[in-house]
Design an enzyme around this catalytic site. Sequence first.
Site, mmCIF file in Angstrom:
data_model
loop_
_atom_site.group_PDB
_atom_site.id
_atom_site.type_symbol
_atom_site.label_atom_id
_atom_site.label_comp_id
_atom_site.label_asym_id
_atom_site.label_seq_id
_atom_site.Cartn_x
_atom_site.Cartn_y
_atom_site.Cartn_z
ATOM 1 N N TYR A 36 0.218 -0.666 -5.826
ATOM 2 C CA TYR A 36 -0.439 -0.911 -4.541
ATOM 3 C C TYR A 36 -1.942 -1.161 -4.732
ATOM 4 O O TYR A 36 -2.500 -2.158 -4.265
ATOM 5 C CB TYR A 36 -0.219 0.276 -3.569
ATOM 6 C CG TYR A 36 -1.177 0.190 -2.418
ATOM 7 C CD1 TYR A 36 -0.909 -0.636 -1.344
ATOM 8 C CD2 TYR A 36 -2.410 0.861 -2.447
ATOM 9 C CE1 TYR A 36 -1.814 -0.789 -0.313
ATOM 10 C CE2 TYR A 36 -3.325 0.715 -1.423
ATOM 11 C CZ TYR A 36 -3.018 -0.105 -0.357
ATOM 12 O OH TYR A 36 -3.940 -0.268 0.642
ATOM 13 N N ASP B 15 2.402 -0.915 1.136
ATOM 14 C CA ASP B 15 2.198 0.502 1.468
ATOM 15 C C ASP B 15 3.152 0.869 2.605
ATOM 16 O O ASP B 15 4.031 0.070 2.959
ATOM 17 C CB ASP B 15 0.730 0.762 1.844
ATOM 18 C CG ASP B 15 0.342 0.120 3.171
ATOM 19 O OD1 ASP B 15 1.133 -0.698 3.708
ATOM 20 O OD2 ASP B 15 -0.741 0.446 3.696
ATOM 21 N N GLU C 189 -10.437 1.925 -2.081
ATOM 22 C CA GLU C 189 -8.970 2.026 -2.121
ATOM 23 C C GLU C 189 -8.517 3.404 -2.584
ATOM 24 O O GLU C 189 -7.551 3.960 -2.067
ATOM 25 C CB GLU C 189 -8.375 0.942 -3.033
ATOM 26 C CG GLU C 189 -8.477 -0.462 -2.462
ATOM 27 C CD GLU C 189 -7.740 -0.617 -1.129
ATOM 28 O OE1 GLU C 189 -6.772 0.110 -0.889
ATOM 29 O OE2 GLU C 189 -8.167 -1.457 -0.319
#
Length: 352
Positions: free
Chosen positions: A126, A144, A43
Site C-alpha cells: 500500500y 486500503d 503515509e
Amino acid sequence: MTSRLTAREATHFREKLLRWYDENPRPLPWKSDKDPYKIWLSEIILQQTQVSQGLPYYLHFIEAYPTVRDLADASTDEVMKSWEGLGYYSRARNLHAAAKFIANERDGVFPDDYTGLLELKGVGPYTAAAIASFAYDLPHAVIDGNVYRVLSRYFGVYEAVDTTIGKKIITQLADQLISRDIPAAYNQAIMNFGALVCKPKAPVCHSCPLSNRCGAKADGSIDLLPIKSKRLIRKQRYFHYLIIIDGDNTYIEKRGVDDIWKSLYQFPILETSGVTPITSLQNWMPGYNLHLNKPKTELKQTLTHQEIHGLFYIVRDFNADTLPDSWVKKPISSLDTLAFPKMIRTFISDYF
Ligand code: SF4
C-alpha cells in the site's frame, strides 16, 4: 462477477470518480509536494490514524527533521518522544531504521520505484504504491480499506476480501482502473471517495455519482459488502504497573521486549492474562521487599488485536536495596521529557 473489465466499464468508473474528485478537492499540506521524503512521512503517520490526529505530528516531524538525514541522525529516544501519543510504535522504529538505511546505504537518495520502495522497513504494497504514484506519478494502485469497500460494493464482489482469492479480485480490478495519465489523482480520489461517500456505515448513495451502475445498490447488499471471513477477537492483557514513590522520585524502565510499545518507557510492570488477586501478584515478586495495595487507577486502551487493561498501584512501602537494577530511579519532574505509551501518559498527567 469477473475481475476482467471492458475498457468501457473501466473508463466509466474512472471518469465518474475523477470528476467527483475535481468537484470535491481536499487540500492537505503534503499533497502539493512531490518530495518523496515528505510523502513517505505522511503515509506512515496516516497508517491507522485519522488525518486530524496525524497532521500535527506530520508538521512536527517536518520541522524537527527537515531531511531524511536529519531523521537518521536523531536518537531513538528523540524519535519515540516525537511519536508519543500516536500509537502503533513499530511505525516509528521502522521509520527511523529506514531513514538510517537511506542515509547510510543509499547516500541519502530516496528509492524512486515501487520495488526499491518495498525494501524500506515498514513499507508494504500500500505505502509503496502511494509513494510511487504521489511522488513519481507511477501507475501503481493503492489498496486500503476504502478501496476494498468501494470496489467490492460497486463491482459486487461477494468473495471475502481477506482471503487470497478476494484480495486477488480486488487487486486485478484496481490495476485495471488506475489512470495511467494521472495515477496520483486517481489514487487520492478513490480513497477520499471511500472516506466521504462510500463510507462503511450509511454511505451517501443518493448523491453518489456511481450509483446508477453500482452492483451492491442494485442487489440491495450494501450493508453486506465488503465481506470479511474472520471475526476479530481481541486478546485481553493485564498490565500491572508499580508506581514506586521515593520522595520526589519514582522508578521506570525501558520496554525492551519484542512487543507493543518497544523502546518506550514504562513503570515497572507485571503482566497477567486475567484479573489477578494482589496476593498472587505479591508472590511473583520474591525478594522484592515492596508492599502492594489495591490499584489506584485502572485504564483501558484498545489496539487492533488486543485490549490492554492498565492497573496502576501506588507503592510507598518498599526497600530500595531489593529492587532490580533495571528499574531506574528518576525525578518525577523529568517524566515529561521521556516517551511513554498513551495510557501511562494519561496516568502521569492525572496523578502527578
Ligand atoms: S451507490 Fe452507494 S454503495 Fe454504491 S458506490 Fe455509491 S456510495 Fe457506494
